[in-house]
Write a protein that holds these residues in place. Structure first.
Motif, PDB file in Angstrom:
ATOM      1  N   ILE A 214     -10.613  -2.271  -5.375  1.00  0.00           N
ATOM      2  CA  ILE A 214      -9.393  -1.669  -4.835  1.00  0.00           C
ATOM      3  C   ILE A 214      -9.231  -2.136  -3.388  1.00  0.00           C
ATOM      4  CG2 ILE A 214      -8.368   0.503  -4.046  1.00  0.00           C
ATOM      5  CD1 ILE A 214      -9.462   1.824  -6.525  1.00  0.00           C
TER       6      ILE A 214
ATOM      7  N   TYR B  69     -13.798   6.330  -6.444  1.00  0.00           N
ATOM      8  CA  TYR B  69     -12.843   5.678  -5.551  1.00  0.00           C
ATOM      9  C   TYR B  69     -13.525   4.979  -4.365  1.00  0.00           C
ATOM     10  CZ  TYR B  69      -8.422   5.063  -3.024  1.00  0.00           C
ATOM     11  OH  TYR B  69      -7.330   4.532  -2.384  1.00  0.00           O
TER      12      TYR B  69
ATOM     13  N   LEU C  16       0.831  -1.204   0.000  1.00  0.00           N
ATOM     14  CA  LEU C  16       0.000   0.000   0.000  1.00  0.00           C
ATOM     15  C   LEU C  16       0.865   1.254   0.000  1.00  0.00           C
ATOM     16  CD1 LEU C  16      -2.790  -1.085   2.524  1.00  0.00           C
ATOM     17  CD2 LEU C  16      -3.071  -0.710   0.075  1.00  0.00           C
TER      18      LEU C  16
ATOM     19  N   ILE D  53     -13.559   0.821  -3.606  1.00  0.00           N
ATOM     20  CA  ILE D  53     -13.109   0.269  -2.321  1.00  0.00           C
ATOM     21  C   ILE D  53     -14.215  -0.584  -1.707  1.00  0.00           C
ATOM     22  CG2 ILE D  53     -12.461   0.854   0.048  1.00  0.00           C
ATOM     23  CD1 ILE D  53     -11.059   3.342  -1.098  1.00  0.00           C
TER      24      ILE D  53
ATOM     25  N   HIS E 117      -3.205   2.226  -2.077  1.00  0.00           N
ATOM     26  CA  HIS E 117      -4.151   1.202  -2.505  1.00  0.00           C
ATOM     27  C   HIS E 117      -3.502   0.224  -3.480  1.00  0.00           C
ATOM     28  CE1 HIS E 117      -4.786   3.989  -6.003  1.00  0.00           C
ATOM     29  NE2 HIS E 117      -4.777   2.826  -6.653  1.00  0.00           N
TER      30      HIS E 117
ATOM     31  N   THR F 198      -7.503  -1.625   0.262  1.00  0.00           N
ATOM     32  CA  THR F 198      -6.824  -0.704   1.171  1.00  0.00           C
ATOM     33  C   THR F 198      -6.667  -1.402   2.520  1.00  0.00           C
ATOM     34  OG1 THR F 198      -8.785   0.318   2.139  1.00  0.00           O
ATOM     35  CG2 THR F 198      -8.022   1.217   0.028  1.00  0.00           C
TER      36      THR F 198
END
Length: 487
Positions: free
Chosen positions: A70, A61, A11, A65, A17, A72
């Protein structure tokens, strides 16, 4: 801890990410992205191109997520939990146990995949009390806490004493093993009588009843014939459906599509609406059992079936616009698979599929088959209730090898965006090709699943309001899992 350290390092190297593994598929002017843990999003072509170039719009975004496209540090554990929920069913043991109390049948259906013995008298093909009790004891060895015991045939009502004994003995075993159970009776209804209907009505909270209705009289009577007179059975079947309804017993109805069905897509849907059904599984013909011998007469190409299925489902959505709720059951299950993000329990749409680990079949003589479709092929006998126990059965090499053949990894599916929502059937492939070496993209099943998944995602992406109304109408409590990322 080491995994989290690795993720944290990656990350930091990638600006906070990491892009998860996904599979893309172009659908009209959108691009569908799916993940192995069962989430998905659709993007405009422009948004997808920007995504590939690392230019992610700030409005997109959070959605990426949320869907796990994505990764994180905040959603990493959520994604792992998604994988666990999607595959936890493979650890829980068989829930569906199918008992065949007799292979005798009073019908000679043109497509019978179980090759029922076309006789009504005698008991040489009936399960006896000793075999039934041993079978039930075997069933309750499953670690699953909730068990469904389903009667199939032949025609199970030709051996009513064993059906009744199951009601009594299953109750004792459920207390002994501290398990919940339910019974399901799959019957053509033609051996039903008022005395047995009284018996069922007194126990209707403990069982489900299912019968076959292939459509209106002109279709049903072509497919499902009395064994001796070769005459149709529509009038008798619907008589008992009506009587069951009058006694407060709901009868779920099933159909199989033959060549005779193809001109009647509208009439078949209307027939199911007439009988108060909310679902209708437009089921294709399997190349198994008696159907193989008359395939040139009753069979069809997958292209013909796809046209029939599409007309039927389009008509169901027309009825939805008019306020009548009925949905193709297979489409319904695939929608649940997509919307849930977890396994929905439908054994045909799992990887691995349901054979042995999700369902087991017990023949009248105690032989154990890996699944319902396998009952006409001795190659798929995996044990016997007098010779085996549950743990021995699931641990033996034959069982493991069969299950491995139903895992999507390693097939053509690896490149398919629909992989998280699909499944394969080694038995049907073996029946169609006579070979265990599965060439999945060449099978009828693959073509059918692609058709239904194409239809489902087109509705979800471009006609979400219809799916929302359908979900509401069917009283599903699943949130529609799509983000329109191009907006």
């Amino acid at each position: 801890m080491m995994e989290m350290d690795y993720i944290q390092k990656k990350l930091e190297e990638n600006g906070g990410h990491i892009v998860n593994f996904y599979r893309p598929k172009r659908i009209k002017d959108k691009v569908l992205l799916t993940t192995d843990h069962g989430t998905w999003v659709s993007l405009s072509v422009e948004a997808y191109d920007n995504f590939l170039a690392g230019k992610i719009d700030s409005q997109l975004y959070p959605d990426l997520i949320n869907r796990g496209i994505i990764i994180t540090v905040d959603n990493y554990e959520q994604i792992i939990e998604g994988y666990y929920k999607r595959y936890k069913h493979i650890q829980t043991g068989a829930a569906l146990h199918i008992i065949v109390p007799t292979i005798r049948c009073n019908l000679r259906c043109v497509y019978c995949h179980s090759e029922a013995a076309a006789i009504t008298e005698g008991n040489q093909y009936d399960m006896d009390e000793r075999t039934l009790l041993r079978t039930l004891e075997f069933i309750f060895q499953s670690p699953k806490k909730k068990i469904l015991i389903e009667f199939q045939g032949g025609e199970p009502l030709l051996n009513k004493p064993m059906v009744k004994l199951t009601f009594e003995y299953a109750e004792k075993l459920s207390q002994q093993y501290n398990k919940e159970y339910k019974l399901a009776l799959v019957t053509n209804l033609l051996a039903m009588d008022e005395e047995f209907l009284d018996y069922l009505a007194a126990r209707k909270d403990k069982f489900m009843l299912t019968s076959s209705l292939d459509g209106p009289k002109e279709v049903h009577d072509k497919n499902r014939l009395y064994v001796h007179s070769n005459s149709g059975t529509y009038d008798q079947v619907t008589k008992w459906v009506r009587r069951c309804n009058e006694r407060g017993i709901h009868v779920g109805l099933l159909m199989v599509t033959t060549r005779y069905s193809l001109p009647y897509w509208k009439e078949i849907v209307d027939e199911y609406v007439k009988w108060g059904q909310r679902t209708l599984q437009v089921k294709p013909l399997d190349y198994l059992g008696y159907a193989v011998d008359v395939w040139d007469e009753i069979g069809y190409t997958m292209e013909e079936f796809v046209e029939f299925w599409t007309k039927s489902v389009n008509y169901m959505f027309e009825l939805l616009d008019e306020g009548t709720v009925i949905v193709d059951r297979y489409l319904h299950l695939i929608l649940k698979n997509i919307l849930h993000g977890t396994d929905t329990g439908f054994l045909d749409l799992g990887s691995p599929c349901g054979m042995i680990r999700g369902q087991i079949v017990y023949n009248y003589n105690g032989d154990i088959y890996c699944c319902d479709e396998a009952r006409v092929m001795e190659d798929f006998i995996v044990g016997n209730v007098f010779r085996d126990n549950y743990l021995d059965l699931i641990r033996r090499e034959q069982s493991k090898n069969l299950i491995k053949r139903s895992i999507l990894e390693g097939y053509y599916c690896d490149s398919c965006a629909y992989k998280p929502f699909c499944g394969i059937c080694p038995v049907l492939h073996y029946g169609q090709e006579g070979d265990y070496r599965i060439k999945l993209n060449k099978t009828n099943r693959c073509a059918r699943n692609r058709t239904v998944l194409d239809y489902a995602f087109n509705k979800l992406i471009f006609e979400r309001e219809k799916i929302q109304r359908l979900v509401l109408g069917l009283m599903l409590k699943n949130r529609i899992g799509n983000s329109e990322l191009s907006e």
